[in-house]
Design a protein around this motif. Sequence first.
Motif, PDB file in Angstrom:
ATOM      1  N   ILE A 376      35.036  63.016 -13.732  1.00  0.00           N
ATOM      2  CA  ILE A 376      35.139  64.430 -13.369  1.00  0.00           C
ATOM      3  C   ILE A 376      36.370  65.039 -14.027  1.00  0.00           C
ATOM      4  O   ILE A 376      37.286  64.327 -14.444  1.00  0.00           O
ATOM      5  CB  ILE A 376      35.196  64.615 -11.835  1.00  0.00           C
ATOM      6  N   GLU A 377      36.360  66.363 -14.131  1.00  0.00           N
ATOM      7  CA  GLU A 377      37.494  67.062 -14.727  1.00  0.00           C
ATOM      8  C   GLU A 377      38.765  66.804 -13.924  1.00  0.00           C
ATOM      9  O   GLU A 377      38.741  66.757 -12.686  1.00  0.00           O
ATOM     10  CB  GLU A 377      37.222  68.571 -14.768  1.00  0.00           C
ATOM     11  N   LYS A 387      35.456  71.431  -5.550  1.00  0.00           N
ATOM     12  CA  LYS A 387      35.956  71.675  -6.898  1.00  0.00           C
ATOM     13  C   LYS A 387      35.578  70.567  -7.881  1.00  0.00           C
ATOM     14  O   LYS A 387      36.032  70.575  -9.029  1.00  0.00           O
ATOM     15  CB  LYS A 387      37.482  71.845  -6.858  1.00  0.00           C
ATOM     16  N   ILE A 388      34.771  69.607  -7.440  1.00  0.00           N
ATOM     17  CA  ILE A 388      34.342  68.534  -8.347  1.00  0.00           C
ATOM     18  C   ILE A 388      33.515  69.113  -9.488  1.00  0.00           C
ATOM     19  O   ILE A 388      32.554  69.845  -9.256  1.00  0.00           O
ATOM     20  CB  ILE A 388      33.525  67.471  -7.577  1.00  0.00           C
ATOM     21  N   ARG A 389      33.891  68.798 -10.726  1.00  0.00           N
ATOM     22  CA  ARG A 389      33.145  69.215 -11.908  1.00  0.00           C
ATOM     23  C   ARG A 389      32.993  67.998 -12.819  1.00  0.00           C
ATOM     24  O   ARG A 389      33.982  67.408 -13.263  1.00  0.00           O
ATOM     25  CB  ARG A 389      33.875  70.328 -12.667  1.00  0.00           C
ATOM     26  N   ALA A 394      28.939  62.551 -18.555  1.00  0.00           N
ATOM     27  CA  ALA A 394      29.391  61.453 -17.697  1.00  0.00           C
ATOM     28  C   ALA A 394      28.258  60.909 -16.838  1.00  0.00           C
ATOM     29  O   ALA A 394      28.117  59.687 -16.670  1.00  0.00           O
ATOM     30  CB  ALA A 394      30.553  61.917 -16.819  1.00  0.00           C
ATOM     31  N   VAL A 395      27.456  61.789 -16.247  1.00  0.00           N
ATOM     32  CA  VAL A 395      26.368  61.333 -15.383  1.00  0.00           C
ATOM     33  C   VAL A 395      25.366  60.505 -16.185  1.00  0.00           C
ATOM     34  O   VAL A 395      24.901  59.448 -15.735  1.00  0.00           O
ATOM     35  CB  VAL A 395      25.680  62.538 -14.704  1.00  0.00           C
ATOM     36  N   GLU A 396      25.025  60.960 -17.384  1.00  0.00           N
ATOM     37  CA  GLU A 396      24.107  60.205 -18.233  1.00  0.00           C
ATOM     38  C   GLU A 396      24.681  58.838 -18.576  1.00  0.00           C
ATOM     39  O   GLU A 396      23.958  57.833 -18.635  1.00  0.00           O
ATOM     40  CB  GLU A 396      23.812  60.988 -19.509  1.00  0.00           C
ATOM     41  N   ALA A 397      25.986  58.784 -18.820  1.00  0.00           N
ATOM     42  CA  ALA A 397      26.635  57.510 -19.150  1.00  0.00           C
ATOM     43  C   ALA A 397      26.559  56.538 -17.976  1.00  0.00           C
ATOM     44  O   ALA A 397      26.277  55.341 -18.158  1.00  0.00           O
ATOM     45  CB  ALA A 397      28.090  57.751 -19.548  1.00  0.00           C
ATOM     46  N   LEU A 398      26.821  57.028 -16.768  1.00  0.00           N
ATOM     47  CA  LEU A 398      26.737  56.167 -15.594  1.00  0.00           C
ATOM     48  C   LEU A 398      25.305  55.667 -15.393  1.00  0.00           C
ATOM     49  O   LEU A 398      25.085  54.507 -15.028  1.00  0.00           O
ATOM     50  CB  LEU A 398      27.208  56.933 -14.349  1.00  0.00           C
ATOM     51  N   ARG A 399      24.354  56.553 -15.642  1.00  0.00           N
ATOM     52  CA  ARG A 399      22.952  56.149 -15.486  1.00  0.00           C
ATOM     53  C   ARG A 399      22.600  55.052 -16.506  1.00  0.00           C
ATOM     54  O   ARG A 399      21.863  54.098 -16.184  1.00  0.00           O
ATOM     55  CB  ARG A 399      22.039  57.360 -15.649  1.00  0.00           C
ATOM     56  N   ALA A 400      23.138  55.150 -17.704  1.00  0.00           N
ATOM     57  CA  ALA A 400      22.893  54.122 -18.719  1.00  0.00           C
ATOM     58  C   ALA A 400      23.483  52.780 -18.296  1.00  0.00           C
ATOM     59  O   ALA A 400      22.865  51.723 -18.484  1.00  0.00           O
ATOM     60  CB  ALA A 400      23.472  54.568 -20.063  1.00  0.00           C
ATOM     61  N   LEU A 401      24.685  52.791 -17.744  1.00  0.00           N
ATOM     62  CA  LEU A 401      25.288  51.553 -17.246  1.00  0.00           C
ATOM     63  C   LEU A 401      24.438  50.946 -16.136  1.00  0.00           C
ATOM     64  O   LEU A 401      24.229  49.725 -16.079  1.00  0.00           O
ATOM     65  CB  LEU A 401      26.706  51.834 -16.732  1.00  0.00           C
ATOM     66  N   ALA A 538      37.399  56.072 -27.262  1.00  0.00           N
ATOM     67  CA  ALA A 538      36.165  56.845 -27.421  1.00  0.00           C
ATOM     68  C   ALA A 538      36.415  58.301 -27.053  1.00  0.00           C
ATOM     69  O   ALA A 538      37.341  58.614 -26.289  1.00  0.00           O
ATOM     70  CB  ALA A 538      35.061  56.262 -26.537  1.00  0.00           C
ATOM     71  N   ASP A 539      35.566  59.177 -27.591  1.00  0.00           N
ATOM     72  CA  ASP A 539      35.730  60.608 -27.323  1.00  0.00           C
ATOM     73  C   ASP A 539      35.543  60.940 -25.853  1.00  0.00           C
ATOM     74  O   ASP A 539      36.222  61.798 -25.305  1.00  0.00           O
ATOM     75  CB  ASP A 539      34.734  61.414 -28.151  1.00  0.00           C
ATOM     76  N   ASP A 540      34.580  60.300 -25.190  1.00  0.00           N
ATOM     77  CA  ASP A 540      34.292  60.581 -23.789  1.00  0.00           C
ATOM     78  C   ASP A 540      33.552  59.386 -23.198  1.00  0.00           C
ATOM     79  O   ASP A 540      33.336  58.372 -23.876  1.00  0.00           O
ATOM     80  CB  ASP A 540      33.469  61.871 -23.640  1.00  0.00           C
ATOM     81  N   LEU A 541      33.173  59.497 -21.921  1.00  0.00           N
ATOM     82  CA  LEU A 541      32.537  58.379 -21.241  1.00  0.00           C
ATOM     83  C   LEU A 541      31.202  58.024 -21.890  1.00  0.00           C
ATOM     84  O   LEU A 541      30.849  56.847 -22.010  1.00  0.00           O
ATOM     85  CB  LEU A 541      32.339  58.716 -19.751  1.00  0.00           C
ATOM     86  N   ARG A 542      30.465  59.029 -22.308  1.00  0.00           N
ATOM     87  CA  ARG A 542      29.177  58.762 -22.931  1.00  0.00           C
ATOM     88  C   ARG A 542      29.347  57.931 -24.208  1.00  0.00           C
ATOM     89  O   ARG A 542      28.632  56.948 -24.440  1.00  0.00           O
ATOM     90  CB  ARG A 542      28.467  60.083 -23.243  1.00  0.00           C
ATOM     91  N   ALA A 543      30.308  58.310 -25.036  1.00  0.00           N
ATOM     92  CA  ALA A 543      30.565  57.556 -26.269  1.00  0.00           C
ATOM     93  C   ALA A 543      31.060  56.149 -25.956  1.00  0.00           C
ATOM     94  O   ALA A 543      30.698  55.181 -26.641  1.00  0.00           O
ATOM     95  CB  ALA A 543      31.590  58.301 -27.124  1.00  0.00           C
TER      96      ALA A 543
END
Length: 563
Positions: A376-377, A387-389, A394-401, A538-543
């Motif tokens: 989250i931000e 205020k969670i954003r 990120a959600v797609e990355a967690l789903r992949a894991l 990595a650039d972000d969680l997905r990467a």
Amino acid sequence: MIDIDPQEIRRILVREVSWVGDAILTLPALEALDRLFPQAEITVLANGWVSGLFAGHPAVDAIIAYRTEDLHRGIRGRVRLARELSSDGFDLAVVFPNSLDAALIPWLARIPRRVGYPTDGRRFLLTHPVPLQTAPAGRHQVERSLDIVRALGGDGGPSLRLPVTPEARESGERLLRDHGVDPADPCVALNPGSIYGSAKRWPVERFAAVADGLVDQRGARILLIGSAGERPILEQVAAGMRRPAVNLGGRTDLSALVGLLERVRLLLANDTGAMHIAAAIGTPVLAVFGPTDAEATGPLGGGARIVREPVPCSPCLLRECPIDHRCMTRVTVDRVLHAALEVLDTNRGSRPPTRSRGSPARGSSAAFLDRDGTIIEDLGYLGDPAKIRFIPGAVEALRALLRAGFRLVLVTNQAGVARGLISEADVRRVNDGLAALLAEAGIPLDGIYVCPHHPEYGPPEYRRDCDCRKPKPGMIQQAVRDLGLEPARSVVIGDHVSDAALARAFPGMRGIMLRTGHGAEQWQKIQNGELARPEHVADDLRAAVEWFLAQAGGRDVVGSHPA
């Protein structure tokens, strides 16, 4: 540093301390000794009432009970023990206690190398005395035994780990069954006594009032624990309660006590040995401190919290209070009850939650994930779940894991609690909110672990150099124990170099730093040579997840490219 060649050491005798709590605090030193002499067999010589603590510990190969009450009583008994030890071929004796007697036995046994502090007139009994330095204010007692091993060339921090053996677990479960406690009961243990003296005891009627509050507000099943000599104190607590309690005073040997403390959701105690046992096995602890020094002897571990009232005469270290016991009587029922409720509620999110996707076999792979700036931000010290954003992808990355079979565990530093900017309840609300949002997306979290401490800021219960604050490995170690995880097949991901550095404590674990959150600033420092480069950036969680799954042989692709 003491000049002893590790290659010459095959058998080590460790003379242990005599009190349960003190013995727990030597466990990090034992692990450091085992790392320093990996080829050596380590035998612990300990008094019978503490020797059971070391059963099943990975750093201990054998245990000898020091039976001063019969077999090893008096001069003849000590000579008998020394003869037995001399025939065992020990190359090195490490003496943790400061007493003359503790160093005398290895000397009588003619163990060629004897290491310890030259206290109590025993300098001549040691071949390698360790200089005893004045401890600076705030230094924890756990460091005393660690310093002995450091003098030999070892290293290590104050991270406690007490394995719970199957025998201890069964003993605890059997004891509870025998007293009609259902496995599903939300148990809270109270340890209101103290062998040290009455000055360390919070008033029994206040323990009773807090216990009633926990029953009324959380449906807790109250277990009263203590030695046979403390049973009258437990009976006073039970008599002062409106609700029934299970009095186990004098009915727990050490094995059953360890198993029982693993089972409960909270231990409320004075400064006792049970307090240190619970903290070492990862059970949440709420300890009431008065005349003793919370910074020097407080419980270690991410789930430990202290309640105390600062008064000018504390810590006095006296067994009996010569005045009005103000350090204890000024600690109110409401304050302790509020703290206990907060620990219980926070613990709902910091221990393994009930899962709906089955119970994976022990040895499962896991992804240990930072929260802010990773999933989250990072909005500063977040206390409002509204205020969670989520960071894009990120959600797609967690789903992949999740699809790849990894269990998802959150490990987050929340020093804003220590700084007084947010409360533990705020942290729990945000974590619960995050878990709910992910659950709605079909992504259950297996555990959430929080460190609320800071080494320099906050009241004593939060101002500590703990073993859970990243990059120290305490939170992951606890998750491994709780969830049966296999670190060598796991990954840790976060937006700080310190997140990725966690992997170094676990052989085989991968560590990835992201450029999201604080990662951009961290990356610049890496480029400038101010910080060490992690295994992967990595650039972000997905990467990060795409790179990791490719390295691990996973087939999920989440639509990005690693840095």
